[in-house]
Scaffold this active site. Structure first.
Site, PDB file in Angstrom:
ATOM      1  N   CYS A  32      34.548  29.053   6.075  1.00 28.84           N
ATOM      2  CA  CYS A  32      34.651  27.788   5.365  1.00 28.84           C
ATOM      3  C   CYS A  32      35.831  27.797   4.409  1.00 28.84           C
ATOM      4  O   CYS A  32      36.540  28.776   4.259  1.00 28.84           O
ATOM      5  CB  CYS A  32      33.366  27.519   4.586  1.00 28.84           C
ATOM      6  SG  CYS A  32      31.870  27.606   5.602  1.00 28.84           S
ATOM      7  N   ARG A  92      33.088  23.060   6.126  1.00 29.34           N
ATOM      8  CA  ARG A  92      32.166  23.978   6.788  1.00 29.34           C
ATOM      9  C   ARG A  92      32.531  24.237   8.249  1.00 29.34           C
ATOM     10  O   ARG A  92      32.795  23.308   9.012  1.00 29.34           O
ATOM     11  CB  ARG A  92      30.735  23.413   6.744  1.00 29.34           C
ATOM     12  CG  ARG A  92      29.694  24.386   7.301  1.00 29.34           C
ATOM     13  CD  ARG A  92      28.326  23.751   7.391  1.00 29.34           C
ATOM     14  NE  ARG A  92      27.307  24.742   7.753  1.00 29.34           N
ATOM     15  CZ  ARG A  92      26.123  24.444   8.254  1.00 29.34           C
ATOM     16  NH1 ARG A  92      25.782  23.176   8.455  1.00 29.34           N
ATOM     17  NH2 ARG A  92      25.263  25.404   8.555  1.00 29.34           N
ATOM     18  N   SER A 121      30.345  25.793  11.011  1.00 32.11           N
ATOM     19  CA  SER A 121      28.926  26.131  11.171  1.00 32.11           C
ATOM     20  C   SER A 121      28.753  27.350  12.058  1.00 32.11           C
ATOM     21  O   SER A 121      29.220  27.367  13.204  1.00 32.11           O
ATOM     22  CB  SER A 121      28.165  24.940  11.775  1.00 32.11           C
ATOM     23  OG  SER A 121      28.346  23.794  10.972  1.00 32.11           O
ATOM     24  N   ILE A 179      25.627  29.782  11.206  1.00 37.52           N
ATOM     25  CA  ILE A 179      24.192  30.079  11.124  1.00 37.52           C
ATOM     26  C   ILE A 179      23.470  28.854  10.568  1.00 37.52           C
ATOM     27  O   ILE A 179      23.996  28.176   9.668  1.00 37.52           O
ATOM     28  CB  ILE A 179      23.936  31.311  10.226  1.00 37.52           C
ATOM     29  CG1 ILE A 179      24.548  32.571  10.857  1.00 37.52           C
ATOM     30  CG2 ILE A 179      22.457  31.519   9.976  1.00 37.52           C
ATOM     31  CD1 ILE A 179      24.506  33.795   9.961  1.00 37.52           C
ATOM     32  N   GLY A 209      32.029  32.475   3.541  1.00 39.82           N
ATOM     33  CA  GLY A 209      31.743  33.849   3.935  1.00 39.82           C
ATOM     34  C   GLY A 209      30.459  34.007   4.705  1.00 39.82           C
ATOM     35  O   GLY A 209      29.906  33.048   5.242  1.00 39.82           O
ATOM     36  N   ASP A 244      22.401  31.701   4.861  1.00 36.86           N
ATOM     37  CA  ASP A 244      22.709  32.691   3.831  1.00 36.86           C
ATOM     38  C   ASP A 244      23.174  32.048   2.527  1.00 36.86           C
ATOM     39  O   ASP A 244      23.073  32.657   1.463  1.00 36.86           O
ATOM     40  CB  ASP A 244      23.743  33.699   4.336  1.00 36.86           C
ATOM     41  CG  ASP A 244      25.031  33.040   4.805  1.00 36.86           C
ATOM     42  OD1 ASP A 244      25.002  31.848   5.166  1.00 36.86           O
ATOM     43  OD2 ASP A 244      26.070  33.723   4.845  1.00 36.86           O
ATOM     44  N   SER A 285      36.618  42.326  14.623  1.00 31.63           N
ATOM     45  CA  SER A 285      37.904  43.009  14.734  1.00 31.63           C
ATOM     46  C   SER A 285      37.795  44.435  14.215  1.00 31.63           C
ATOM     47  O   SER A 285      36.833  44.790  13.533  1.00 31.63           O
ATOM     48  CB  SER A 285      38.986  42.253  13.940  1.00 31.63           C
ATOM     49  OG  SER A 285      38.982  42.644  12.581  1.00 31.63           O
ATOM     50  N   GLY A 286      38.807  45.242  14.511  1.00 29.08           N
ATOM     51  CA  GLY A 286      38.816  46.646  14.093  1.00 29.08           C
ATOM     52  C   GLY A 286      39.627  46.910  12.849  1.00 29.08           C
ATOM     53  O   GLY A 286      39.943  48.073  12.546  1.00 29.08           O
TER      54      GLY A 286
END
Length: 633
Positions: free
Chosen positions: A2, A50, A52, A54, A76, A100, A363-364
């Site tokens: 977001c 936003r 979206s 979750i 986040g 969350d 990602s790594g």
């Protein structure tokens, strides 16, 4: 993922207009194209865009507690929100959603400023508590999500996810900070907490900011740091098993989403490790995305394909051409302030490709900083042996002279670039590491900067950025110290900034398991000789992954995202370089020595020297200047 914005009256209760908040909010539409929300009350205004991920049907923001006295705007993911929700319900809090975001308002009510210590995830958020007349800002421990702020001349305070939102404010102080210019030409970005503007800051990773209504005190407070507390282990075999288990857990908590989820797969160790863990945690094939290059020495897709075949992933590849330089203007718009990492081009493209398949990608990023994977760590530690054996008072005059006399050999492998080694040996350990990571050396910056800029700098040098962190570093181990410096500067200012802006430009959420703070707290305490063993970086990680990944992936030379800048600036971008760097904008800024710039361009285009890094860094700074109306230093 977001975008957040907000304004706050530090002393009074003025009504901020809906048009003001909306204008700020819409500059970040790309960060959250699904929905937008605004909340305004006397003395405060919040905005939110936003994406979206979750609880798609609810979770709109700004979001309130039960009686509407606490409101949050948040960017986040809090990965442990289900456990926190249950804990908070047991304390009597009532939830209206299953997302969350709502955990944050109730956690604030229950634990106050300490709420951030309970969150496992990536976040930047602002809370307004009407009863306490308090504004509270927080940024995650590693700085995965950005947060800018400014105390404005009219007595208000503003914040946003990206600088472009603050730049919509007519009274935003936009005087360029000369020390940020020095830092930019050293690092290739402006390190936290500074921005390119004197009057705008970034909230540092692992910090919060509490502002009481009626107070003008703006003092960020640190709530977390990388501990480097030694890890106890009984055997190397047990340690490898624990490493895999901890990494699997960090991946697992990041696989919760109600939208398509996948992973970047470059063919390197870190991204391949993430895919290997994901494949064990879900039955259906993992969506993987890779970017290839039409220049062989930059192309890792054959190694990505090995991993994709091994784990039978749903694999997609895209190709970046060696002439993919059309993004120059796009990058300047994307980053808002000078940013000189040219790998932003392929990063933008891989995010563009990934978005066609998924909304969330793992990602790594962070593996090199965690496990000492960069080649420069080996170089530094090799030099450190000599620095430890010979006092600086002896090294400085001898190697300083050799560094001046020895010819520069840009074309040669580093092992034969004795000039760079001599210059490193003539410095202290921290000064030498800064010299290693600098885009332009101290000597080159001195040649580039005008007398006007040097006067404005008042003797400031970028080594002060490192010195500040060295003074508070929780470790004095030579390898751990430079890892710590990278995590505080390069990781957040370059790598995470690059990924955030590139992914958000395509409304793609990127999650980084190797930057899970619990994982980092454990890994930081591993002995240095299990991270860099001899000349083998990421030793413990690679040994742990041997049952999961091909040998070619684990033990080949690191490639990274490269683009052929030197070729571009002598060929298709030759005229653009001349027009931009010898044009009116950069000349009239008064910041640079135009004779030196002319010399750099001439020697590069003739093939006498490779000055591609200097030219690219100048190009991106000029692109920033062209977007600024008030150029002051």
């Amino acid at each position: 993922m977001c975008g957040i914005v907000g304004v706050f009256d530090l002393a009074g209760k003025r009504e901020f207009s809906r048009e003001l908040i909306s204008r700020m909010n819409e500059t970040q539409f790309h960060r959250g194209p699904d929905e937008g929300g605004i909340h305004i009350e006397p003395g405060v205004g919040f905005g939110h865009r936003r994406l979206s991920i979750i609880d798609l049907s609810s979770g709109q923001q700004p979001l309130f507690n039960e009686d509407g006295s606490v409101v949050v705007t948040y960017n986040g993911e809090i990965y442990n929100f289900p456990e926190l929700s249950e804990e908070l319900k047991a304390c009597g809090h009532q939830f209206k959603t299953h997302c969350d975001t709502e955990v944050i308002v109730h956690a604030w009510e229950e634990w106050g400023e300490a709420c951030v210590e309970r969150f496992r995830g990536m976040f930047a958020f602002a809370i307004w508590d009407r009863n306490q007349q308090t504004l509270f800002l927080a940024r995650d421990r590693l700085g995965i999500k950005p947060l800018f702020y400014s105390a404005l001349p009219d007595g208000s305070f503003a914040f946003s996810s990206e600088l472009k939102a603050l730049k919509t404010l007519e009274n935003l102080p936009r005087e360029i900070d000369p020390t940020s210019i020095e830092d930019y030409f050293t690092f290739g970005y402006v390190p936290e907490p500074k921005t390119i503007f004197k009057g705008v800051c970034k909230l540092r990773p692992g910090y919060t900011l509490l502002i009481k209504h009626g107070s003008s005190v703006i003092e960020p407070k640190e709530y977390w740091d990388i501990p480097f507390t030694p890890v106890n282990y009984t055997s190397e075999e047990n340690l490898k098993a624990e490493l895999i288990e901890r990494m699997r857990d960090a991946v697992d908590v990041r696989m919760v989403a109600e939208v398509p989820l996948g992973a970047f797969l470059s063919g390197g160790v870190d991204s391949s490790a993430i895919v290997a863990m994901m494949a064990q945690l879900q039955e259906k094939p993992v969506h993987t995305c890779a970017i290839g290059f039409d220049v062989k020495q930059f192309n890792e897709t054959e190694f990505a394909k090995q991993v994709a075949d091994q784990y039978k992933t749903d694999h997609f590849e895209g190709l970046v051409g060696s002439d993919d330089f059309d993004l120059l203007d796009t990058l300047a718009d994307l980053y808002d302030e000078p940013y000189a990492d040219s790998s932003a081009i392929p990063t933008y493209r891989v995010c563009q490709l990934a978005k066609k398949q998924v909304t969330v990608a793992l990602s790594g990023d962070g593996g090199d900083e965690n496990f000492a994977g960069y080649r420069r760590y080996r170089w530094h530690m090799n030099e450190e042996k000599l620095r430890a054996a010979i006092p600086l008072s002896v090294r400085k005059p001898i190697f300083g002279l050799l560094g001046k006399l020895y010819p520069k050999a840009d074309w040669a492998p580093r092992v034969f670039r004795a000039k760079t080694t001599f210059q490193g040996l003539a410095r202290s350990s921290v000064e030498a590491y800064l010299h290693t990571v600098s885009l332009l050396s101290e000597e080159q910056r001195d040649q580039l900067f005008s007398d006007k800029l040097k006067t404005a700098l008042k003797g400031y040098q970028s080594i002060e950025v490192f010195n500040e962190y060295v003074a508070k570093a929780p470790t004095q181990d030579p390898l751990s110290l430079i890892q710590y410096l990278d995590m505080k500067t390069y990781l957040v200012g370059d790598i995470l900034t690059k990924v955030d802006r590139a992914s958000m430009a395509h409304a793609l959420e990127v999650r980084v398991p190797l930057l899970d703070h619990k994982f980092i707290e454990w890994v930081s305490g591993l002995p240095s000789n299990l991270k860099l063993k001899g000349q083998e970086g990421k030793y413990a990680l690679k040994k742990s992954l041997e049952p999961y990944l091909p040998n070619d992936v684990l033990y080949r030379a690191k490639m990274g995202f490269g683009v052929p800048l030197a070729k571009w600036f002598r060929g298709p971008l030759k005229e653009k370089v001349n027009e931009s760097l010898l044009g009116d904008t950069i000349r009239q800024s008064g910041l640079f020595n135009m004779e030196f710039i002319e010399q750099v361009i001439k020697q590069h285009q003739s093939g006498a020297r490779d000055y591609s890094v200097i030219i690219w860094t100048l190009l991106m700074f000029n692109a920033f200047l062209e977007r600024e109306l008030d150029i002051t230093a």
